[in-house]
Design an enzyme around this catalytic site. Sequence first.
Site, PDB file in Angstrom:
ATOM      1  N   CYS A 128      -2.220  15.410   2.291  1.00 23.27           N
ATOM      2  CA  CYS A 128      -3.366  15.333   1.373  1.00 23.27           C
ATOM      3  C   CYS A 128      -4.145  16.630   1.459  1.00 23.27           C
ATOM      4  O   CYS A 128      -4.191  17.274   2.506  1.00 23.27           O
ATOM      5  CB  CYS A 128      -4.262  14.146   1.757  1.00 23.27           C
ATOM      6  SG  CYS A 128      -5.577  13.806   0.557  1.00 23.27           S
ATOM      7  N   GLY A 166      -2.453  10.650   0.423  1.00 20.77           N
ATOM      8  CA  GLY A 166      -2.647  11.465  -0.769  1.00 20.77           C
ATOM      9  C   GLY A 166      -3.726  10.949  -1.704  1.00 20.77           C
ATOM     10  O   GLY A 166      -4.210   9.827  -1.572  1.00 20.77           O
ATOM     11  N   SER A 182     -13.387   5.319  -3.526  1.00 19.50           N
ATOM     12  CA  SER A 182     -13.705   5.419  -2.093  1.00 19.50           C
ATOM     13  C   SER A 182     -15.073   6.075  -1.965  1.00 19.50           C
ATOM     14  O   SER A 182     -15.201   7.296  -2.042  1.00 19.50           O
ATOM     15  CB  SER A 182     -12.646   6.275  -1.384  1.00 19.50           C
ATOM     16  OG  SER A 182     -11.406   5.632  -1.417  1.00 19.50           O
ATOM     17  N   LEU A 183     -16.087   5.255  -1.766  1.00 20.20           N
ATOM     18  CA  LEU A 183     -17.468   5.747  -1.774  1.00 20.20           C
ATOM     19  C   LEU A 183     -17.886   6.207  -0.374  1.00 20.20           C
ATOM     20  O   LEU A 183     -18.189   7.378  -0.157  1.00 20.20           O
ATOM     21  CB  LEU A 183     -18.387   4.627  -2.281  1.00 20.20           C
ATOM     22  CG  LEU A 183     -19.841   4.988  -2.566  1.00 20.20           C
ATOM     23  CD1 LEU A 183     -19.956   6.024  -3.660  1.00 20.20           C
ATOM     24  CD2 LEU A 183     -20.620   3.728  -2.951  1.00 20.20           C
ATOM     25  N   HIS A 184     -17.950   5.275   0.552  1.00 19.33           N
ATOM     26  CA  HIS A 184     -18.165   5.528   1.993  1.00 19.33           C
ATOM     27  C   HIS A 184     -19.518   6.110   2.387  1.00 19.33           C
ATOM     28  O   HIS A 184     -19.869   6.118   3.567  1.00 19.33           O
ATOM     29  CB  HIS A 184     -17.036   6.378   2.586  1.00 19.33           C
ATOM     30  CG  HIS A 184     -15.680   5.845   2.273  1.00 19.33           C
ATOM     31  ND1 HIS A 184     -15.386   4.491   2.342  1.00 19.33           N
ATOM     32  CD2 HIS A 184     -14.543   6.463   1.852  1.00 19.33           C
ATOM     33  CE1 HIS A 184     -14.111   4.319   1.993  1.00 19.33           C
ATOM     34  NE2 HIS A 184     -13.588   5.476   1.684  1.00 19.33           N
ATOM     35  N   CYS A 210       0.876  -1.174   0.000  1.00 19.69           N
ATOM     36  CA  CYS A 210       0.000   0.000   0.000  1.00 19.69           C
ATOM     37  C   CYS A 210       0.908   1.217   0.000  1.00 19.69           C
ATOM     38  O   CYS A 210       1.694   1.418   0.940  1.00 19.69           O
ATOM     39  CB  CYS A 210      -0.889  -0.018   1.249  1.00 19.69           C
ATOM     40  SG  CYS A 210      -1.893   1.482   1.428  1.00 19.69           S
TER      41      CYS A 210
END
Length: 347
Positions: free
Chosen positions: A114, A165, A220-222, A107
């Site tokens: 960010c 980031g 990345s929905l969340h 990863c």
Amino acid sequence: MKSDKKNIRHLSLPALQEYFGSIDEKAFRAKQVYEWLWLRHATSFEAMTNLSKDLRHKLEENFVLPAVKVDATQHSNDGTIKSRFRLHDNHLVEGVLIPTDTRQTACVSSQVGCSLSCKFCATGYMDRKRNLDFDEIYDEVALINQQALEHNGKKLTNIVFMGMGEPLLNYKNVLQSIERITAPDGLGMSPKRVTVSTAGVAKMIRQLGDDKVRFNLALSLHAANDKKRSEIMPINDSNNLKELIAALNYFYKETGNEISFEYILFRDFNDSKQDADELIKIYRQVPADLVNIIEYNPIDNARFQKPDAETAEDFMDYLAKNRVNARLRRSRGKDIDAACGQLANKG
């Protein structure tokens, strides 16, 4: 780093050949140096032992080779290794080796800090200092690959751009790093083993389609409605779900590559049956292969909690009944702040 000296790794092989021609050196020297830089992962000109001392000295005088170094490592009880990497200008980023029985996953980070301020992510509470250069991202992967070989006797099998980031806000360097990672004279990995995760920059998702990239994409929905998503991910104000769904469909039409959704479960925020229904609705509008349901990992600044096991199980069961290909991703490396959303250079 002195500005009058060029980073030698920013030269292509033809550019290196041109340089060696200009100093009356044989063309094959360029290939030797290129191999040292990318295949053998040399971190100094001194290490290039099949070059004469004079030539190494000449390279030292004209170029820099700013190698990324491992500044600190932490080892989790589950085998996860988190590394803090020091860049040439002393900025720090983090990367993680996540080993399982079948995979060795790196990863990696693409920015120092960010700019997106997602409310559940530790990196989101940091400022963005700068983008990583493509060779710095490559170094992260090469160093994590060394750890995989050293600790587990296996090479990396997968790479996810899910560290610090937003990869699509460092578009050019991310794509160039993947080109080097997947090149036969680089790490030689298959692009199908690389996944770039984005918080959702619709314009750049379309650009990936135009560029016919060969790697996978994760959104990345969340949260599956705009009101909730904007509450935890400010980027949703300028990249709403309708735009993102259209961009993902365009990406798939142009590339045919795998798309997945990431969905962290937050207690009493996005874990109800209604939330599941909204997620199902989005899933059916995009040719997504998978929804990764992720355990929330608490961080100091955020108010969120993870739901109890029964709620998470009910949520998963409901998705399964509605024929959603969902997987509950157990967090790894929690004890060393290496799990999803926890990277913040605390270690």
